[in-house]
Design a protein around this motif. Structure first.
Motif: not given
Ligand code: THU
Length: 132
Positions: A96-114
């Protein structure tokens, strides 16, 4: 520090403030505005359980109430080996508010998915269907 590193660091830092006494599952989110500002959010739980608000929605609602309307990316951090994606309610609000924004999924040490929001919410219900 690269812009995305700063965003990941902000999400990790705000995760420490999560009020997650019931689930023990702390989440942090950092939303980047088109102007380059960062608005953060953590999950906030409650004794009723059902009134819990996720980190992503806290970040979006804070941003909207502070006058931001255009967003480019969000980082979501949880202490999990597999990526922690936004729940269904948060996907609706992010769309609703961001549309097709990038979503970056990370844990405490690394980025796991974009990913992109359109892949997380492929057939959205939105204002276009309301004719507005
Ligand atoms: N949670 C979030 O804040 N974001 C997510 O993407 C997944 C779930 C929170 C809600 C609740 O406080 C806890 O994590 C367990 O579901």
């Amino acid at each position: 520090m690269a812009a995305s590193d700063k965003l990941v660091a902000a999400a990790r830092a705000v995760r420490e403030r999560a009020a997650a006494d019931y689930s023990g599952f702390k989440v942090g989110a950092a939303l980047e505005t088109r102007a380059g500002d960062i608005v953060t959010g953590c999950n906030v739980e409650n004794a009723t359980y059902g009134l819990t608000i996720c980190a992503e929605r806290v970040a979006v609602f804070k941003a909207i109430s502070e006058g931001h309307r255009e967003f480019t990316r969000i980082v979501i951090v949880a202490d999990t080996e597999s990526p922690t994606p936004p729940c269904g309610a948060c996907r609706q609000i992010l769309w609703e508010f961001g549309g097709d924004i990038e979503v970056i999924l990370a844990n405490l040490t690394e980025v796991k998915a974009t990913l992109r929001m359109k892949d997380l919410l492929p057939m959205p219900f939105d204002r276009r269907l309301l004719g507005s």
